[in-house]
Design a protein around this motif. Structure first.
Motif, short mmCIF file in Angstrom:
data_model
loop_
_atom_site.label_atom_id
_atom_site.label_comp_id
_atom_site.label_asym_id
_atom_site.label_seq_id
_atom_site.Cartn_x
_atom_site.Cartn_y
_atom_site.Cartn_z
N MET A 48 39.10 29.95 30.02
CA MET A 48 38.61 31.31 30.05
C MET A 48 38.43 31.74 31.50
SD MET A 48 35.02 32.73 28.55
CE MET A 48 35.16 34.27 27.68
N SER A 49 38.68 33.00 31.78
CA SER A 49 38.38 33.48 33.12
C SER A 49 37.54 34.75 33.04
CB SER A 49 39.64 33.70 33.94
OG SER A 49 40.47 34.65 33.33
N MET A 50 38.08 35.80 32.50
CA MET A 50 37.33 37.06 32.47
C MET A 50 37.17 37.53 31.03
SD MET A 50 37.90 40.12 35.07
CE MET A 50 37.71 41.80 34.60
N SER A 51 35.99 38.01 30.73
CA SER A 51 35.68 38.55 29.41
C SER A 51 36.70 39.62 29.02
CB SER A 51 34.27 39.15 29.45
OG SER A 51 34.15 40.26 28.62
N THR A 52 37.16 39.57 27.78
CA THR A 52 38.13 40.55 27.28
C THR A 52 37.55 41.96 27.33
OG1 THR A 52 39.02 38.86 25.81
CG2 THR A 52 39.61 41.14 25.32
N ARG A 53 36.33 42.11 26.89
CA ARG A 53 35.70 43.44 26.89
C ARG A 53 35.57 43.98 28.32
NH1 ARG A 53 30.58 43.00 22.94
NH2 ARG A 53 31.55 41.49 21.58
N LEU A 54 35.18 43.10 29.24
CA LEU A 54 35.05 43.51 30.63
C LEU A 54 36.40 43.92 31.20
CD1 LEU A 54 33.31 43.88 33.17
CD2 LEU A 54 33.73 41.46 33.69
N THR A 55 37.42 43.13 30.96
CA THR A 55 38.77 43.44 31.42
C THR A 55 39.21 44.81 30.93
OG1 THR A 55 39.37 41.10 31.44
CG2 THR A 55 41.19 42.68 31.43
N ASN A 56 39.04 45.05 29.63
CA ASN A 56 39.45 46.32 29.04
C ASN A 56 38.64 47.49 29.60
OD1 ASN A 56 41.36 44.99 27.49
ND2 ASN A 56 40.03 44.84 25.71
N TYR A 57 37.34 47.27 29.80
CA TYR A 57 36.48 48.33 30.31
C TYR A 57 36.86 48.70 31.75
CZ TYR A 57 32.37 51.11 31.31
OH TYR A 57 31.54 52.14 31.65
N LEU A 58 37.07 47.71 32.59
CA LEU A 58 37.45 47.98 33.98
C LEU A 58 38.79 48.69 34.05
CD1 LEU A 58 36.31 44.69 35.76
CD2 LEU A 58 35.10 46.88 35.65
N LYS A 59 39.71 48.28 33.19
CA LYS A 59 41.02 48.94 33.15
C LYS A 59 40.88 50.38 32.69
CE LYS A 59 45.59 48.49 31.07
NZ LYS A 59 46.42 47.76 30.11
N ASP A 100 29.85 37.49 22.82
CA ASP A 100 30.64 36.44 22.19
C ASP A 100 31.98 36.17 22.87
OD1 ASP A 100 31.84 38.80 21.39
OD2 ASP A 100 31.74 38.37 19.25
N ASP A 101 32.37 37.01 23.83
CA ASP A 101 33.60 36.75 24.58
C ASP A 101 33.29 36.13 25.95
OD1 ASP A 101 32.48 39.08 25.65
OD2 ASP A 101 34.44 39.99 26.09
N ILE A 110 26.86 36.30 31.73
CA ILE A 110 26.92 37.69 31.26
C ILE A 110 27.36 38.63 32.37
CG2 ILE A 110 25.54 39.58 30.34
CD1 ILE A 110 23.63 37.43 29.20
N PRO A 111 28.45 39.37 32.15
CA PRO A 111 28.85 40.38 33.13
C PRO A 111 27.82 41.52 33.12
CG PRO A 111 30.67 39.84 31.65
CD PRO A 111 29.43 39.23 31.07
N GLY A 126 32.29 36.42 33.08
CA GLY A 126 32.19 36.02 31.67
C GLY A 126 32.34 34.52 31.49
N ASP A 127 32.61 33.84 32.60
CA ASP A 127 32.63 32.37 32.55
C ASP A 127 31.82 31.87 33.74
OD1 ASP A 127 34.23 32.54 34.82
OD2 ASP A 127 36.01 31.69 33.90
N HIS A 128 31.78 30.58 33.92
CA HIS A 128 30.97 30.01 35.00
C HIS A 128 31.79 29.61 36.22
CE1 HIS A 128 27.19 30.01 32.82
NE2 HIS A 128 27.84 29.55 31.77
N SER A 129 33.03 30.13 36.30
CA SER A 129 33.92 29.75 37.40
C SER A 129 34.57 30.93 38.12
CB SER A 129 35.03 28.83 36.89
OG SER A 129 34.47 27.67 36.32
#
Length: 159
Positions: free
Chosen positions: A1-12, A93-94, A100-101, A128-131
């Motif tokens: 995992m790298s970036m939260s799906t919801r966060l990715t979509n929101y930023l886009k 959950d993502d 938490i972003p 959205g992850d720890h890395s």
């Protein structure tokens, strides 16, 4: 995992330019700042709060700071306390637990931002992850917090 799906979509959707910064695995925002070699005052962390009616609120503050629940409760006229971790996990959950972003709108949450964050040239926050941290400019961070409540409710903690 790298970036939260919801966060990715929101930023886009909001046309926010960002850079993903990888770092060694860390369990909190302050450690992430150190691992990514970025100023901790420029790393925004999210704290999930709850009032006596069970309504959730995301408080966003610099990673090096500690939230003042009394200032926040008085300012918002709500008796706020930390939400239980087990209640928070399903809301994000993502994301990995605890990563938490601090972009509440991506999760349809009420939010309050600490004014200190608006003083930084650049802002970093959990992806959205720890890395990974997301790096945005002051301009793009301002776009993300536009219209949100903001006030001064934290103070620096020395480690």
């Amino acid at each position: 995992m790298s970036m939260s799906t919801r966060l990715t979509n929101y930023l886009k959707d909001k046309k926010v330019d960002y850079e993903l910064v990888q770092h060694t695995h860390c369990l909190n925002s302050l450690s992430s700042a150190i691992a990514a070699d970025v100023p901790a005052m420029q790393v925004a962390k999210a704290v999930i709060l709850e009032d006596h009616e069970g309504r959730k609120l995301m408080a966003v503050l610099p990673a090096i700071n500690k939230i003042s629940l009394s200032i926040l409760s008085d300012s918002l006229n709500r008796g706020l306390h930390l939400a239980k971790e087990q209640a928070v996990y399903p809301m994000f959950d993502d994301c990995e637990h605890g990563a938490i972003p601090p972009v509440a709108a991506a999760y349809n949450m009420d939010v309050v931002y600490d004014d200190l964050l608006l003083q930084s040239k650049d802002i970093y926050f959990e992806a959205g992850d720890h890395s990974h941290l997301v790096h945005v400019s002051h301009k793009d961070f301002s776009k993300l917090v536009s219209g949100a409540k903001h006030l001064r409710f934290s103070h620096e903690v020395f480690h």
